[in-house]
Design an enzyme around this catalytic site. Structure first.
Site, PDB file in Angstrom:
ATOM      1  N   GLY A  53       0.776  -1.243   0.000  1.00 22.77           N
ATOM      2  CA  GLY A  53       0.000   0.000   0.000  1.00 22.77           C
ATOM      3  C   GLY A  53       0.805   1.290   0.000  1.00 22.77           C
ATOM      4  O   GLY A  53       0.254   2.338   0.321  1.00 22.77           O
ATOM      5  N   TRP A  55       1.976   2.996  -2.568  1.00 20.32           N
ATOM      6  CA  TRP A  55       1.476   3.937  -3.586  1.00 20.32           C
ATOM      7  C   TRP A  55       0.161   4.558  -3.107  1.00 20.32           C
ATOM      8  O   TRP A  55      -0.085   5.739  -3.306  1.00 20.32           O
ATOM      9  CB  TRP A  55       1.275   3.225  -4.937  1.00 20.32           C
ATOM     10  CG  TRP A  55       2.563   3.033  -5.689  1.00 20.32           C
ATOM     11  CD1 TRP A  55       3.812   2.997  -5.155  1.00 20.32           C
ATOM     12  CD2 TRP A  55       2.730   2.865  -7.120  1.00 20.32           C
ATOM     13  NE1 TRP A  55       4.750   2.808  -6.151  1.00 20.32           N
ATOM     14  CE2 TRP A  55       4.106   2.722  -7.351  1.00 20.32           C
ATOM     15  CE3 TRP A  55       1.851   2.811  -8.180  1.00 20.32           C
ATOM     16  CZ2 TRP A  55       4.629   2.530  -8.635  1.00 20.32           C
ATOM     17  CZ3 TRP A  55       2.356   2.620  -9.471  1.00 20.32           C
ATOM     18  CH2 TRP A  55       3.736   2.490  -9.689  1.00 20.32           C
ATOM     19  N   ASP A 124      -5.838  -5.559  -4.759  1.00 22.90           N
ATOM     20  CA  ASP A 124      -4.719  -6.500  -4.770  1.00 22.90           C
ATOM     21  C   ASP A 124      -5.215  -7.909  -4.467  1.00 22.90           C
ATOM     22  O   ASP A 124      -6.261  -8.082  -3.832  1.00 22.90           O
ATOM     23  CB  ASP A 124      -3.645  -6.099  -3.746  1.00 22.90           C
ATOM     24  CG  ASP A 124      -2.286  -6.722  -4.066  1.00 22.90           C
ATOM     25  OD1 ASP A 124      -1.408  -6.011  -4.575  1.00 22.90           O
ATOM     26  OD2 ASP A 124      -2.109  -7.948  -3.834  1.00 22.90           O
ATOM     27  N   ASP A 140      -8.517 -10.085  -8.080  1.00 23.66           N
ATOM     28  CA  ASP A 140      -7.534 -10.423  -9.109  1.00 23.66           C
ATOM     29  C   ASP A 140      -7.793  -9.526 -10.323  1.00 23.66           C
ATOM     30  O   ASP A 140      -8.899  -9.556 -10.883  1.00 23.66           O
ATOM     31  CB  ASP A 140      -7.736 -11.908  -9.472  1.00 23.66           C
ATOM     32  CG  ASP A 140      -6.743 -12.396 -10.501  1.00 23.66           C
ATOM     33  OD1 ASP A 140      -6.064 -11.560 -11.124  1.00 23.66           O
ATOM     34  OD2 ASP A 140      -6.655 -13.625 -10.676  1.00 23.66           O
ATOM     35  N   ASP A 179       1.218  -1.353 -10.289  1.00 24.60           N
ATOM     36  CA  ASP A 179       2.595  -1.723  -9.954  1.00 24.60           C
ATOM     37  C   ASP A 179       2.680  -3.245  -9.893  1.00 24.60           C
ATOM     38  O   ASP A 179       3.478  -3.811  -9.161  1.00 24.60           O
ATOM     39  CB  ASP A 179       2.938  -1.094  -8.588  1.00 24.60           C
ATOM     40  CG  ASP A 179       4.415  -1.169  -8.263  1.00 24.60           C
ATOM     41  OD1 ASP A 179       5.214  -1.348  -9.195  1.00 24.60           O
ATOM     42  OD2 ASP A 179       4.769  -1.053  -7.077  1.00 24.60           O
ATOM     43  N   LYS A 219       3.872  -0.735 -14.287  1.00 20.43           N
ATOM     44  CA  LYS A 219       5.208  -1.353 -14.290  1.00 20.43           C
ATOM     45  C   LYS A 219       5.360  -2.197 -15.544  1.00 20.43           C
ATOM     46  O   LYS A 219       4.400  -2.849 -15.994  1.00 20.43           O
ATOM     47  CB  LYS A 219       5.334  -2.241 -13.054  1.00 20.43           C
ATOM     48  CG  LYS A 219       6.778  -2.679 -12.774  1.00 20.43           C
ATOM     49  CD  LYS A 219       6.844  -3.936 -11.960  1.00 20.43           C
ATOM     50  CE  LYS A 219       6.457  -3.826 -10.524  1.00 20.43           C
ATOM     51  NZ  LYS A 219       7.434  -3.186  -9.663  1.00 20.43           N
TER      52      LYS A 219
HETATM   53  C1  SAM Z   1       5.405  -4.730  -6.174  1.00 23.66           C
HETATM   54  S1  SAM Z   1       3.945  -5.151  -5.326  1.00 23.66           S
HETATM   55  C2  SAM Z   1       3.057  -3.653  -5.348  1.00 23.66           C
HETATM   56  C3  SAM Z   1       3.595  -2.650  -4.382  1.00 23.66           C
HETATM   57  C4  SAM Z   1       2.647  -1.489  -4.176  1.00 23.66           C
HETATM   58  N1  SAM Z   1       2.563  -0.651  -5.365  1.00 23.66           N
HETATM   59  C5  SAM Z   1       3.077  -0.619  -3.039  1.00 23.66           C
HETATM   60  O1  SAM Z   1       3.452   0.508  -3.272  1.00 23.66           O
HETATM   61  O2  SAM Z   1       3.009  -1.065  -1.901  1.00 23.66           O
HETATM   62  C6  SAM Z   1       3.125  -6.128  -6.523  1.00 23.66           C
HETATM   63  C7  SAM Z   1       1.736  -6.553  -6.105  1.00 23.66           C
HETATM   64  O3  SAM Z   1       1.077  -7.104  -7.253  1.00 23.66           O
HETATM   65  C8  SAM Z   1       0.078  -7.950  -6.727  1.00 23.66           C
HETATM   66  N2  SAM Z   1      -0.473  -8.778  -7.803  1.00 23.66           N
HETATM   67  C9  SAM Z   1       0.174  -9.667  -8.597  1.00 23.66           C
HETATM   68  N3  SAM Z   1      -0.703 -10.245  -9.447  1.00 23.66           N
HETATM   69  C10 SAM Z   1      -1.931  -9.690  -9.200  1.00 23.66           C
HETATM   70  C11 SAM Z   1      -3.223  -9.881  -9.758  1.00 23.66           C
HETATM   71  N4  SAM Z   1      -3.442 -10.752 -10.741  1.00 23.66           N
HETATM   72  N5  SAM Z   1      -4.248  -9.157  -9.265  1.00 23.66           N
HETATM   73  C12 SAM Z   1      -4.055  -8.278  -8.243  1.00 23.66           C
HETATM   74  N6  SAM Z   1      -2.847  -8.057  -7.683  1.00 23.66           N
HETATM   75  C13 SAM Z   1      -1.790  -8.752  -8.146  1.00 23.66           C
HETATM   76  C14 SAM Z   1       0.823  -8.747  -5.679  1.00 23.66           C
HETATM   77  O4  SAM Z   1      -0.060  -9.343  -4.767  1.00 23.66           O
HETATM   78  C15 SAM Z   1       1.699  -7.646  -5.048  1.00 23.66           C
HETATM   79  O5  SAM Z   1       1.104  -7.161  -3.881  1.00 23.66           O
END
Ligand code: SAM
Length: 393
Positions: A53, A55, A124, A140, A179, A219
């Site tokens: 969280g 961002w 997320d 998702d 992200d 990203k």
């Molecule tokens: C790098 S982290 C994000 C960090 C976040 N932007 C922050 O600032 O805290 C990547 C996130 O992508 C989520 N993620 C990956 N695949 C996903 C999906 N299909 N649907 C939702 N979230 C997903 C993961 O659970 C993870 O929490």
């Protein structure tokens, strides 16, 4: 790797804990905003793949609380100090707008500038600890049902899921962030592919909820075919840049596509059965003749323009053999005096290592940690330091 070692090797990891951010990623978004003025005129935002969280924290502090960070905060401090020293604001110069600034951008003397009508929805796969003013959804982004949940969360009072197309009553958003990152396997091609699928899912959501002129930041892993993604994004946005914030390690393939000026191509209809990224349904502009290209300033198949901000934009003419590619301008963002994400720094001797601000609430590796603990620590060792190694977040 223990926390102290990580503090040394990762300045942004340490800074995030010192400044109260849930993850070091916060600096990436702040540095992108510094370069692109991302939050200008933004009140409605969807933050995809948002856990833990950081961002969303940035959004909350900038949009809801009205705080300023980085260069903007520094510039505002300078104006405040000038006012104190020279008494500006009391004489005839009061209220004059500085060069390059718009009327509404005037400094308010360091006061917070919360915005009105802010709505932020964060999504997320993982549960996310509560953040004030943010609606969080566990979902998702690749699932077709998630869009309806987002629309409902954006406008709970007016959204009517059962009427007409099932999406009436929800207002569009100004900015969609993603992200998203898969759990990397180390097999680069596979990781890049899965990452690109997350980007396409985020884009398909964005195409449904962005207002004309809206922005999309996601990203991207810069694999060898990334220019195809840039070209596809270019069909929907006036400006597409590839941004590399200083807080993102130079050694990592990671970068961010910053897309501004959303415009749905004429006649393009989003088909849920064939979302963008699947097949070749993204509109490709018709080929132009050599004479037409030359008239538009293309020499040897290329047109180079230097913009006011110093960025050279290279465009390939539509006669190019492979016209599904387009080179997005690459922008390194973040102040050059900022910490280097790839450097190791000495820490003061009396320095105390802080705990992470918000450890993950239910990380996928939770069970593995529990089992390891039962078996006596990392790799069966119970000696000094093993607790610290286990607590790595
Ligand atoms: C790098 S982290 C994000 C960090 C976040 N932007 C922050 O600032 O805290 C990547 C996130 O992508 C989520 N993620 C990956 N695949 C996903 C999906 N299909 N649907 C939702 N979230 C997903 C993961 O659970 C993870 O929490």
């Amino acid at each position: 790797m223990g926390k102290s070692s990580k503090d040394k090797r990762d300045a942004y990891y340490r800074l995030a804990k010192e400044q109260g951010w849930r993850a070091r990623s916060a600096f990436k978004l702040l540095q992108i905003d510094e370069q692109f003025d991302l939050f200008h005129d933004v009140t409605r935002v969807v933050d995809l793949c948002a856990a833990p969280g950081s961002w969303s924290q940035v959004l909350s502090r900038v949009l809801i609380k009205g705080e300023s960070f980085g260069r903007r905060a520094w510039e505002e401090k300078q104006v405040r100090e000038r006012k104190i020293i020279y008494g500006e604001g009391k004489d005839g110069n009061a209220g004059e707008v500085e060069d390059g600034k718009e009327e509404g951008d005037q400094d308010t003397g360091g006061e917070l500038r919360p915005r009105e009508g802010v709505k932020i929805v964060a999504v997320d796969l993982q549960p996310m600890a509560h953040l004030e003013g943010i609606t969080t959804l566990k979902g998702d982004i690749t699932h077709p049902g998630t869009i309806l949940r987002i629309l409902q969360a954006l406008d709970p009072d007016t959204y009517k899921p059962d009427e007409g197309q099932g999406e009436s009553g929800s207002n569009p958003v100004d900015l969609v962030l993603s992200d998203g990152a898969p759990d990397v396997t180390g097999l680069h091609d596979l990781d890049i592919y899965i990452q690109s699928q997350l980007l396409y899912s985020a884009l398909n959501l964005a195409l449904k909820i962005l207002k004309p002129g809206g922005k999309f930041v996601a990203k991207v892993f810069r694999g060898k075919d990334v220019d195809l993604i840039y070209a596809q994004l270019r069909c929907f946005f006036k400006n597409v840049h590839c941004a590399k914030p200083r807080s993102s390690r130079a050694s990592s393939l990671e970068a961010f596509v910053v897309c501004q000026g959303f415009e749905m191509p004429k006649g393009f209809v989003l088909d849920p059965a064939r979302p963008v990224g699947l097949g070749a349904q993204v509109p490709v502009p018709p080929k132009k003749s050599k004479a037409e290209n030359e008239k538009e300033g293309f020499v040897d198949g290329q047109r180079r323009t230097v913009r006011n901000d110093g960025i050279t934009v290279v465009e390939l003419d539509s006669d190019n053999e492979d016209d599904t590619r387009w080179i997005a301008p690459f922008v390194a963002c973040g102040d050059l005096s900022a910490w280097d994400a790839d450097a190791t720094y000495h820490l003061p001797k009396d320095r105390v290592s802080l705990d992470p601000v918000q450890p993950p609430t239910a990380p996928p590796y939770k069970r593995a940690l529990e089992l390891r603990r039962q078996r006596g620590g990392l790799y069966g060792k119970t000696g000094k330091g093993s607790k610290e190694r286990e607590g790595v977040v």
